[in-house]
Design a protein around this motif. Structure first.
Motif, PDB file in Angstrom:
ATOM      1  N   PRO A 500       0.832  -1.217   0.000  1.00 28.74           N
ATOM      2  CA  PRO A 500       0.000   0.000   0.000  1.00 28.74           C
ATOM      3  C   PRO A 500       0.863   1.263   0.000  1.00 28.74           C
ATOM      4  O   PRO A 500       1.782   1.400   0.808  1.00 28.74           O
ATOM      5  N   ASN A 501       0.530   2.193  -0.907  1.00 27.84           N
ATOM      6  CA  ASN A 501       1.276   3.455  -0.926  1.00 27.84           C
ATOM      7  C   ASN A 501       0.339   4.664  -0.979  1.00 27.84           C
ATOM      8  O   ASN A 501       0.746   5.766  -1.316  1.00 27.84           O
ATOM      9  N   HIS A 502      -0.930   4.441  -0.613  1.00 26.72           N
ATOM     10  CA  HIS A 502      -1.915   5.525  -0.637  1.00 26.72           C
ATOM     11  C   HIS A 502      -1.973   6.279   0.694  1.00 26.72           C
ATOM     12  O   HIS A 502      -2.786   7.191   0.863  1.00 26.72           O
ATOM     13  N   LEU A 503      -1.104   5.919   1.624  1.00 27.20           N
ATOM     14  CA  LEU A 503      -1.128   6.520   2.953  1.00 27.20           C
ATOM     15  C   LEU A 503      -0.309   7.814   2.993  1.00 27.20           C
ATOM     16  O   LEU A 503       0.365   8.175   2.024  1.00 27.20           O
ATOM     17  N   GLU A 504      -0.360   8.470   4.145  1.00 24.22           N
ATOM     18  CA  GLU A 504       0.400   9.706   4.324  1.00 24.22           C
ATOM     19  C   GLU A 504       1.898   9.409   4.275  1.00 24.22           C
ATOM     20  O   GLU A 504       2.345   8.320   4.629  1.00 24.22           O
ATOM     21  N   PRO A 505       2.710  10.372   3.854  1.00 24.97           N
ATOM     22  CA  PRO A 505       4.168  10.187   3.887  1.00 24.97           C
ATOM     23  C   PRO A 505       4.648   9.892   5.312  1.00 24.97           C
ATOM     24  O   PRO A 505       4.074  10.347   6.291  1.00 24.97           O
ATOM     25  N   GLY A 506       5.715   9.097   5.388  1.00 25.75           N
ATOM     26  CA  GLY A 506       6.285   8.741   6.679  1.00 25.75           C
ATOM     27  C   GLY A 506       6.414   7.237   6.844  1.00 25.75           C
ATOM     28  O   GLY A 506       6.188   6.462   5.905  1.00 25.75           O
ATOM     29  N   GLU A 507       6.776   6.853   8.042  1.00 28.65           N
ATOM     30  CA  GLU A 507       6.987   5.426   8.316  1.00 28.65           C
ATOM     31  C   GLU A 507       5.677   4.754   8.691  1.00 28.65           C
ATOM     32  O   GLU A 507       4.852   5.315   9.418  1.00 28.65           O
ATOM     33  N   HIS A 508       5.501   3.523   8.199  1.00 29.55           N
ATOM     34  CA  HIS A 508       4.274   2.767   8.467  1.00 29.55           C
ATOM     35  C   HIS A 508       4.641   1.351   8.917  1.00 29.55           C
ATOM     36  O   HIS A 508       5.646   0.776   8.472  1.00 29.55           O
ATOM     37  N   TYR A 522       0.636 -17.351  13.290  1.00 28.72           N
ATOM     38  CA  TYR A 522       1.961 -16.763  13.537  1.00 28.72           C
ATOM     39  C   TYR A 522       1.951 -15.344  12.978  1.00 28.72           C
ATOM     40  O   TYR A 522       1.350 -15.089  11.925  1.00 28.72           O
ATOM     41  N   THR A 523       2.628 -14.418  13.647  1.00 30.20           N
ATOM     42  CA  THR A 523       2.675 -13.031  13.182  1.00 30.20           C
ATOM     43  C   THR A 523       4.102 -12.502  13.216  1.00 30.20           C
ATOM     44  O   THR A 523       4.951 -12.992  13.951  1.00 30.20           O
ATOM     45  N   ASN A 524       4.309 -11.491  12.405  1.00 29.74           N
ATOM     46  CA  ASN A 524       5.579 -10.762  12.417  1.00 29.74           C
ATOM     47  C   ASN A 524       5.308  -9.386  11.822  1.00 29.74           C
ATOM     48  O   ASN A 524       4.260  -9.163  11.192  1.00 29.74           O
ATOM     49  N   LYS A 525       6.218  -8.465  12.006  1.00 32.55           N
ATOM     50  CA  LYS A 525       5.991  -7.113  11.482  1.00 32.55           C
ATOM     51  C   LYS A 525       7.296  -6.485  11.041  1.00 32.55           C
ATOM     52  O   LYS A 525       8.390  -6.897  11.438  1.00 32.55           O
ATOM     53  N   THR A 526       7.158  -5.462  10.199  1.00 29.38           N
ATOM     54  CA  THR A 526       8.301  -4.668   9.746  1.00 29.38           C
ATOM     55  C   THR A 526       7.785  -3.257   9.476  1.00 29.38           C
ATOM     56  O   THR A 526       6.614  -2.946   9.720  1.00 29.38           O
ATOM     57  N   THR A 527       8.644  -2.401   8.965  1.00 33.01           N
ATOM     58  CA  THR A 527       8.229  -1.032   8.625  1.00 33.01           C
ATOM     59  C   THR A 527       8.707  -0.685   7.220  1.00 33.01           C
ATOM     60  O   THR A 527       9.638  -1.298   6.693  1.00 33.01           O
ATOM     61  N   TYR A 528       8.036   0.289   6.622  1.00 31.99           N
ATOM     62  CA  TYR A 528       8.502   0.863   5.354  1.00 31.99           C
ATOM     63  C   TYR A 528       8.116   2.339   5.348  1.00 31.99           C
ATOM     64  O   TYR A 528       7.296   2.794   6.152  1.00 31.99           O
ATOM     65  N   VAL A 529       8.704   3.076   4.429  1.00 30.21           N
ATOM     66  CA  VAL A 529       8.523   4.531   4.395  1.00 30.21           C
ATOM     67  C   VAL A 529       7.860   4.927   3.075  1.00 30.21           C
ATOM     68  O   VAL A 529       8.225   4.426   2.007  1.00 30.21           O
ATOM     69  N   ILE A 530       6.886   5.836   3.167  1.00 27.21           N
ATOM     70  CA  ILE A 530       6.263   6.425   1.976  1.00 27.21           C
ATOM     71  C   ILE A 530       6.776   7.856   1.837  1.00 27.21           C
ATOM     72  O   ILE A 530       6.777   8.639   2.795  1.00 27.21           O
ATOM     73  N   ARG A 531       7.184   8.201   0.609  1.00 21.92           N
ATOM     74  CA  ARG A 531       7.666   9.565   0.355  1.00 21.92           C
ATOM     75  C   ARG A 531       6.959  10.141  -0.868  1.00 21.92           C
ATOM     76  O   ARG A 531       6.585   9.421  -1.778  1.00 21.92           O
TER      77      ARG A 531
END
Length: 531
Positions: A500-508, A522-531
C-alpha cells in the motif's frame, strides 16, 4: 523312538526319504535365531536368573517379525547376513551407549562384510545359542516432542565443527524433548566422519535414531544390499521400527544403489524385502495409532524430476492405507516443503497423507558468509534458514514446527518490502513473505497500521533474500568470505501482495499473519517509508 537298524519289510527308499527330511529339518533348525526379551532389573544388559521375560514384544530379522511368548522367548529364521532387533514397545527403554544410541540390535555376519574402501562389520563368529535383549520400564507420556535433523552432511572435520557449533550447541542440555531422529546424509561421503558426527549429536543428551542417506553409502559396493555395510557397523540396521506412546516409528533406507535403471548413481525407492518388513511390522500396530515413516529421499517428485520410483510409493501407500493417522518425513533436497497425497495421487487411506520434507541442519551445504556464531549462514535455495524440525505429539496426533538455528522460536517468516515507496499513484512495490514452514494449504494476510487484514496471494517463486545473495557474489569487486551459495529455486512457501502506498508520507508498520492448515497463527511485522 527310531531304531537305527532296518525293520523287516521296510523299503530302503522310505528310510532314505525320512533321512533326507530329518537332515533338512536339522538344517532349518540350525538356522533359527532364538532368544529372550527380558526386563533388565539391574540394567547390566545381562539376563540374570531372577529376571523375567517380557511377553508380546515384537522382534525382527529385518524381514520377518514375530512376538515373544509369555516367557519373553522368540524364534526367527536365521541367515549368515542379518541384524536381529527388538521393536521397542511403549513404556520401555533400551540401554544407550556413549553416543546415545539405543542398544536394540545384534549384528550377525559370521564372515564379516565384503572388502570395501570403508570397513564394515568385522566377522561376528557363530550364531549365539540365545540372542537376548534387555529392556527397562519407563514412564512414557502420550504427550511429548522430538527433534528431527535433516542432512548434517559434513564433508570435513571443519564442517562437523560448524554442525556442532551452529546446531547442536543450542540443544545441549535441552530437556523438553524425548529423543531425536536424523533423516540421512549423516556425513558427506567420507564415512570416517560417522564417529565425529555421533560425538556431536551425543552432546545433546537424548537417545538418537539415525536414517541412512545417499551420502552415507559404500559407493564401491556392487549390490544395493552391500551399500550400507559401514552404516550397519556404526548404526546397526538401516530398516527398523520402534514405539513411543501411541506412535509407531518406522525407519527405512529408501536409496536404491546402484540405480536399477542404468547401474549409475542412485534412485529413491524400496527393495522387496524392505516392503515385506513393513507389511509384517504393521501387523502388530493398532490401526488407530499414529504411524510415522522416516526415510531420506522424498516421495514427492520436484523440479520436474523422477527422484522416486512411483510403484514403490504406491506399495508403501497400500501398506499404510488401513492406518487412520499417518505422516512421512524426508530430507535430502536442502529446501523445505510439504506435500499432501489424496486419492487423486494414489493415497488410499483416510483423509490425505502428509509428507514433510524437512529443511536441513547443514542448510545450503555450509555455504555463504559467516554468521554471528562464526558458522556459515547457509540459507537454503528456497530462502529457508538452516535449522531443524520439532514434532509435538499428543496421543495419536501431531503438530510440526521448524526451528531456525540461532533464532528465537517465534522466528517463522521473513517479510521483504521496499525500504521506501513513492506515495500516490500506482506502485510496483510488493510485500513478499517467506513463511518458512508454510504450504499451499496455509493462508497469509497483511495489514498496515492495524487496519483491516487483507489476504495475500500464494505465489511460489524465488525468495528475494537468496536472490540478492547470489547477485552480491556477482557484483562484489573482491571475493566474499565463505563458499558461494547455490542458485535459487522456486520456493513453495512464498506469498505476495502489492504494498500500500496511498497513505500519508512517513513510516508505516506492516504486519503479517500466517494461519496454517492446522489452525495455528503466527505473526511478524516490519516497517517501510512512503515519500
Amino acid at each position: 523312538m527310531m531304531n537305527s537298524s532296518l525293520e523287516p519289510g521296510t523299503p530302503i527308499r522310505l528310510y532314505l526319504i525320512v533321512g533326507i527330511l530329518l537332515l533338512n529339518i536339522s538344517t532349518v533348525c540350525g538356522q533359527q535365531v532364538r532368544g529372550i526379551v527380558y526386563e533388565d532389573a539391574n540394567q547390566n544388559q545381562v539376563l540374570d536368573p531372577n529376571e523375567k521375560g517380557i511377553p508380546n514384544v515384537a522382534v525382527s530379522n529385518g524381514v520377518e517379525v514375530t512376538q515373544t511368548d509369555r516367557d519373553g522367548k522368540y524364534v526367527l529364521p536365521g541367515s549368515d547376513d542379518q541384524i536381529i532387533f527388538v521393536i521397542k514397545p511403549a513404556g520401555y527403554q533400551f540401554a544407550i551407549n556413549e553416543y546415545q544410541q539405543p542398544q536394540f540390535y545384534y549384528n550377525h555376519k559370521p564372515n564379516g562384510s565384503p572388502r570395501l574402501k570403508y570397513s564394515g562389520v568385522a566377522p561376528t563368529g557363530p550364531l549365539p545359542e540365545s540372542i537376548n535383549f534387555g529392556l527397562t520400564p519407563t514412564d512414557e507420556a502420550d504427550e511429548y516432542s522430538l527433534v528431527v535433523f535433516g542432512d548434517p552432511q559434513p564433508y570435513t572435520l571443519e564442517q562437523v565443527h560448524y554442525f556442532n557449533q551452529g546446531i547442536v550447541s543450542e540443544l545441549v542440555g535441552n530437556k523438553k524433548h524425548s529423543f531425536g531422529i536424523s533423516l540421512g546424509d549423516l556425513v558427506g561421503d567420507d564415512l570416517t566422519l560417522f564417529y565425529p558426527y555421533l560425538h556431536a549429536t551425543s552432546r545433546i543428551g537424548l537417545p538418537w535414531y539415525h536414517v541412512y542417506g545417499n551420502h552415507d553409502m559404500n559407493f564401491d559396493a556392487k549390490e544395493d544390499r552391500y551399500a550400507d555395510e559401514t552404516f550397519e557397523a556404526v548404526f546397526g540396521p538401516a530398516n527398523y521400527s520402534f514405539n513411543y506412546g501411541k506412535v509407531h516409528y518406522i525407519i527405512l533406507d529408501d536409496v536404491l544403489y546402484p540405480d536399477p535403471r542404468d547401474g549409475r548413481g542412485y534412485w529413491g525407492g524400496f527393495r522387496k524385502d524392505q516392503l515385506e518388513f513393513v507389511k509384517n511390522d504393521l501387523k502388530y500396530v493398532p490401526k488407530d495409532h499414529l504411524v510415522i515413516v522416516s526415510f531420506h529421499i522424498p516421495i514427492t517428485e520436484y523440479n520436474g524430476g523422477d527422484q522416486f520410483r512411483d510403484s514403490d510409493r504406491e506399495k508403501l501407500f497400500d501398506l499404510l492405507k488401513d492406518h487412520l493417522n499417518t505422516l512421512s518425513l524426508s530430507a535430502h533436497t536442502h529446501f523445505q516443503m510439504h506435500d499432501f497425497f489424496g486419492k487423486d495421487r494414489g493415497w488410499k487411506g483416510n483423509k490425505v497423507h502428509h509428507h514433510y520434507n524437512v529443511g536441513t541442519t547443514s542448510g545450503d551445504w555450509y555455504s555463504g558468509s559467516m554468521d554471528r556464531y562464526n558458522t556459515p549462514n547457509a540459507r537454503m535455495r528456497d530462502g529457508t534458514p538452516k535449522g531443524y524440525a520439532i514434532l509435538n505429539i499428543d496421543g495419536n496426533k501431531y503438530e510440526f514446527d521448524y526451528k531456525v538455528a540461532g533464532e528465537d522460536e517465534a522466528h517463522k517468516m521473513h517479510i521483504h518490502t521496499p525500504k521506501v515507496v513513492p506515495g500516490g499513484g500506482r506502485s510496483r512495490g510488493e510485500v513478499v513473505v517467506n513463511f518458512y514452514q508454510g504450504s499451499r494449504r496455509d493462508s497469509l494476510f497483511f495489514r498496515v497500521n492495524e487496519e483491516e487484514w487483507q489476504p495475500m496471494r500464494y505465489a511460489p517463486s524465488f525468495d528475494p533474500v537468496i536472490t540478492k545473495v547470489q547477485h552480491d557474489w556477482d557484483y562484489y569487486y573482491s571475493l566474499p568470505e565463505g563458499r558461494r551459495p547455490s542458485h535459487p529455486i522456486i520456493s513453495t512457501h512464498i506469498w505476495r501482495s502489492r504494498i500500500p502506498n496511498h497513505l500519508e508520507p512517513g513510516e508505516h508498520i506492516l504486519e503479517v499473519k500466517a494461519v496454517d492448515f492446522m489452525g495455528r497463527t503466527y505473526t511478524n511485522k516490519t516497517t517501510y517509508v512512503i515519500r
